[in-house]
Design an enzyme around this catalytic site. Structure first.
Site, PDB file in Angstrom:
ATOM      1  CG  HIS A  12     -10.407  -6.146   7.847  1.00 58.27           C
ATOM      2  ND1 HIS A  12      -9.407  -6.525   8.682  1.00 58.27           N
ATOM      3  CD2 HIS A  12     -10.083  -6.631   6.632  1.00 58.27           C
ATOM      4  CE1 HIS A  12      -8.505  -7.233   7.994  1.00 58.27           C
ATOM      5  NE2 HIS A  12      -8.889  -7.302   6.751  1.00 58.27           N
ATOM      6  CD  GLU A  54      -1.906  -2.306   1.486  1.00 57.29           C
ATOM      7  OE1 GLU A  54      -0.767  -2.576   1.930  1.00 57.29           O
ATOM      8  OE2 GLU A  54      -2.816  -3.147   1.406  1.00 57.29           O
TER       9      GLU A  54
HETATM   10  C1  LIG Z   1      -2.275  -4.339   4.618  1.00 55.84           C
HETATM   11  C2  LIG Z   1      -3.346  -5.192   4.056  1.00 55.84           C
HETATM   12  N1  LIG Z   1      -3.674  -5.087   2.754  1.00 55.84           N
HETATM   13  C3  LIG Z   1      -4.640  -5.853   2.226  1.00 55.84           C
HETATM   14  C4  LIG Z   1      -5.315  -6.744   3.004  1.00 55.84           C
HETATM   15  C5  LIG Z   1      -6.413  -7.600   2.392  1.00 55.84           C
HETATM   16  N2  LIG Z   1      -5.950  -8.994   2.276  1.00 55.84           N
HETATM   17  C6  LIG Z   1      -6.158  -9.860   3.269  1.00 55.84           C
HETATM   18  S1  LIG Z   1      -5.449 -11.320   2.974  1.00 55.84           S
HETATM   19  C7  LIG Z   1      -4.867 -10.843   1.483  1.00 55.84           C
HETATM   20  C8  LIG Z   1      -4.081 -11.816   0.666  1.00 55.84           C
HETATM   21  C9  LIG Z   1      -2.881 -12.320   1.393  1.00 55.84           C
HETATM   22  O1  LIG Z   1      -2.390 -13.482   0.822  1.00 55.84           O
HETATM   23  P1  LIG Z   1      -1.187 -14.286   1.424  1.00 55.84           P
HETATM   24  O2  LIG Z   1      -0.269 -13.348   2.140  1.00 55.84           O
HETATM   25  O3  LIG Z   1      -0.600 -15.090   0.348  1.00 55.84           O
HETATM   26  O4  LIG Z   1      -1.823 -15.230   2.547  1.00 55.84           O
HETATM   27  P2  LIG Z   1      -2.889 -16.395   2.353  1.00 55.84           P
HETATM   28  O5  LIG Z   1      -4.220 -15.748   2.446  1.00 55.84           O
HETATM   29  O6  LIG Z   1      -2.653 -17.034   1.065  1.00 55.84           O
HETATM   30  O7  LIG Z   1      -2.689 -17.310   3.512  1.00 55.84           O
HETATM   31  C10 LIG Z   1      -5.239  -9.525   1.232  1.00 55.84           C
HETATM   32  C11 LIG Z   1      -4.926  -8.782   0.009  1.00 55.84           C
HETATM   33  C12 LIG Z   1      -4.982  -6.799   4.367  1.00 55.84           C
HETATM   34  N3  LIG Z   1      -5.636  -7.608   5.217  1.00 55.84           N
HETATM   35  N4  LIG Z   1      -3.994  -6.039   4.869  1.00 55.84           N
END
Ligand SMILES: Cc1ncc(C[n+]2csc(CCOP(=O)(O)OP(=O)(O)O)c2C)c(N)n1
Ligand SMILES: [Mg+2]
Lengths: 353, 327
Positions: free
Chosen positions: B132, B61
């Site tokens: 959130h 971000e």
């Molecule tokens: C700073 C931030 N940006 C965006 C999000 C929204 N978000 C939550 S999980 C996610 C994907 C993360 O994927 P990964 O790190 O690969 O973990 P996984 O869900 O695959 O275990 C996103 C974009 C968030 N929670 N925090």
């Protein structure tokens, strides 16, 4: 074609036919160092518990008892089982991200209290205030899930630094996803950890997707270890489907981190069976072929096949174990339902002292 | 022609129209491309405009907001999505120190025509919890150099987002999360709305209800409920938090002499505090009784259903506050 169907999460999506094996980006599985029978049986029970917990949790979400977010750990069990069993939770700590139910169970937290939290009950892990992503259990040395991607990485660095200063010979394990490698805080934290000799093990669970975005689409390099290598710390990839591999890596890495007081970066290659969260149903960003290939190397299946082949347990015995675990978990669900919702005055408690 | 659309569809129309009109308009954000946006605002745009105009970002971000700033300085018109406004906390340095200040620091030689947009507050779905579902509008509204706007209905959403994209100033466009999936009237033709004007959304004589974004919906429902009890409420939608247009609220007070400010944000130091303060200095002599406030309770957003409900401002609280002023 034995894909022990009860354990495949996605109803109707269970891959039934043998498909070409997915090529892992990891080195071929290591020579398996034998694990003793009791350990393997214990691991099987744990994996079954984690898998079935998520199945019941998703069911209760659909029943309306759980709200908001639900991120299933199904498919990734061998990572948690290998790494968390190798910890000494009398002195070591865990900092997790939001896909945390499996890790909490493996840290010894009571499924009833986790369900109670998911149901928003006052006897939940966080008294009903946290929900799925925000549970903390100091007794179990589990310092949270976290809803902010990468949010726990610097915290885990601080936990590691505190352990070092307190000369406890403890270490901190930090779990996060492949998506978290794209945050600045990941890189800032690894730099500090290396600079200061922090005993934190950073475990990136590379399940190939950050929400709907594949690693190829969000990472400049396909091998995530390559992105952690600029900080002068040891890194390695581990086959996250194979509990022998995760166990071997965990024991060796933890020994080094404990003795040498250094950080370590691990990329565990695995796959999540469900969508990113419970609302992510479409899964149009990945193919059935890919899912099938991963299901064929399902961590539970690999372990089950071994136990059967080695005549340590029969399929019937394993099915009986599954039924027993489900029975225990169902009882926990029922017990959790009996809890009461928080009292209105609890709204303002625990904001500050 | 007036059509019924969800808030996210109205926002989508604005993006599509502006992208078709001006090829400098480029979208950046997480899961906005093939995934179509977790709140559906960018649905279909990747298919229509392609990967160079709808750019899926990694979870970075701070830096992709900065990328937006850099593109804007060179004359592109980036529209940067925060999947949820909560995640803009990661990007605060770029927002406060770069996006907001480059015009001033350069003595007006550079401008940053970008939009930062995304949903805030406890919705659309329940159970968003502490990290959130926050309403952080004041953080942006506090900062000189930004324009901060927030629509309360589908019609305004489209017209204001189009204006935000055309603005040569950086605009923080706060989408009311609780209203994201709510349907209402939108004009499918071409129009833009001002970015600095409050508006009366319902007229009445006895009490003035002041809100912005999602809290306007609470005010409108409260006005209907009060009518049944014989009280006529006027509803003012602030629409812009920076600059804050006090005109309609002050004019309304001249006839009602009573006001309730309604805000999903925390009360202390929040937008409601600024609105009350402006009333005190500019409308004090019109007041019959002190201004009342109904705000989000000062706790992180709790998970349990009953606590979550208690933590949010409600229509009942607004009705009760309004009636008290009339006693
Ligand atoms: C700073 C931030 N940006 C965006 C999000 C929204 N978000 C939550 S999980 C996610 C994907 C993360 O994927 P990964 O790190 O690969 O973990 P996984 O869900 O695959 O275990 C996103 C974009 C968030 N929670 N925090
Ligand atoms: Mg991932």
């Amino acid at each position: 074609m034995m894909v022990s169907s009860g354990w495949m999460c996605e109803d109707g999506k269970v891959p039934m036919s043998a498909r070409p094996q997915q090529k892992l980006a990891s080195p071929p599985a290591l020579e398996r160092r034998p694990l003793d029978t009791n350990t393997l049986k214990n691991y099987l029970r744990q994996m079954v518990m984690v898998r079935e917990f998520e199945r019941l949790g998703e069911r209760e979400f659909k029943n309306g008892l759980i709200r908001g977010y639900y991120h299933s750990y199904a498919g990734q069990e061998a990572v948690g089982v290998g790494f968390l069993n190798a910890l000494d939770l009398n002195r070591d700590y865990v900092v997790d991200h939001y896909r945390d139910h499996g890790h909490m169970l493996l840290c010894g937290m009571d499924p009833k209290r986790i369900f109670a939290e998911l149901f928003g009950r006052s006897d939940g892990v966080s008294k009903g205030k946290g929900g799925s992503m925000h549970m903390y259990s100091p007794e179990n040395h589990f310092l949270g899930g976290d809803g902010i991607v990468g949010g726990g990485i610097s915290v885990a660095t601080g936990v590691g630094l505190a352990l070092k200063q307190q000369r406890k010979q403890g270490l901190c394990v930090c779990f996060f996803g492949d998506g978290a490698l794209d945050t600045g805080t990941f890189h800032e934290s690894l730099n500090m950890a290396s600079l200061w000799g922090v005993p934190t093990v950073y475990i990136c669970i590379n399940n190939k997707y950050s929400m709907g975005t594949s690693v190829e689409r969000h990472s400049s390099l396909p091998r995530l270890v390559d992105r952690a290598q600029g900080y002068g710390i040891s890194t390695e990839q581990v086959d996250g489907q194979d509990v022998w591999a995760t166990t071997e890596a965990a024991e060796r890495i933890f020994r080094k981190v404990r003795n040498e007081q250094v950080p370590y970066f691990v990329e565990a290659l695995t796959y999540r069976y469900q969508g990113h969260g419970i609302h992510d149903k479409a899964l149009n960003y990945r193919t059935l072929e890919e899912e099938t290939a991963w299901h064929e190397r399902d961590p539970l299946k690999l372990l089950t096949d071994y136990l059967v082949e080695e005549k340590i347990a029969s399929r019937d015995q394993i099915e009986a174990l599954r039924a027993e675990v489900v029975g225990e978990l169902e009882a926990k669900v029922e017990a959790a339902k009996l809890g009461s919702e928080p009292q209105p005055e609890e709204l303002f408690q625990d904001v500050t002292l | 022609m007036i059509v019924k659309k969800a808030m996210h569809e109205a926002l989508n129309m604005a993006l599509r129209e502006e992208m078709a009109r001006d090829e400098r308009v480029v979208l950046l954000g997480e899961e906005i491309g093939p995934y179509n946006g977790v709140h559906y605002v960018t649905r279909g745009l990747y298919a229509e405009f392609g990967k160079d105009r709808v750019i899926d970002t990694p979870i970075s971000e701070e830096s992709f907001v900065g990328v937006g700033v850099g593109m804007a300085i060179l004359g592109q018109r980036p529209v940067v999505e925060m999947m949820r406004m909560d995640f803009s906390l990661r990007a605060m340095d770029q927002i406060y120190n770069h996006m907001a200040k480059i015009r001033y620091m350069s003595g007006g030689r550079l401008s940053v025509p970008m939009v930062l947009r995304g949903p805030e507050g406890p919705g659309p779905n329940p159970g968003l919890t502490a990290q959130h579902g926050q309403q952080l509008s004041v953080l942006f509204a506090h900062c000189p150099g930004l324009r901060v706007v927030t629509p309360s209905n589908q019609y305004d959403a489209k017209g204001m987002l189009k204006a935000a994209i055309r603005s040569d100033d950086p605009v923080v466009f706060l989408e009311p999360g609780p209203l994201n999936n709510k349907q209402g009237d939108v004009d499918d033709g071409e129009y833009v709305l001002p970015l600095d004007q409050a508006e009366i959304k319902h007229s009445g004589n006895d009490v003035t209800l002041i809100g912005y974004g999602a809290s306007v919906a609470l005010c409108l429902q409260a006005a209907r409920d009060l009518e049944r009890d014989g009280l006529s409420a006027e509803v003012v939608d602030m629409r812009s938090l920076r600059p804050l247009d006090m005109g309609p609220a002050l004019a309304s007070l001249k006839k009602t002499n009573r006001a309730v400010v309604v805000d999903y944000a925390w009360q202390s130091y929040g937008p409601s505090a600024e609105i009350v303060s402006r009333i005190m200095s500019e409308g004090f002599w019109d007041l019959e009784v002190p201004v009342a406030r109904v705000c989000g309770k000062e706790t992180p957003l709790p998970y349990a259903a009953n606590l979550e409900e208690l933590s949010k401002p409600t229509v009942e609280e607004v009705v009760e506050a309004a009636k008290k002023l009339k006693l």
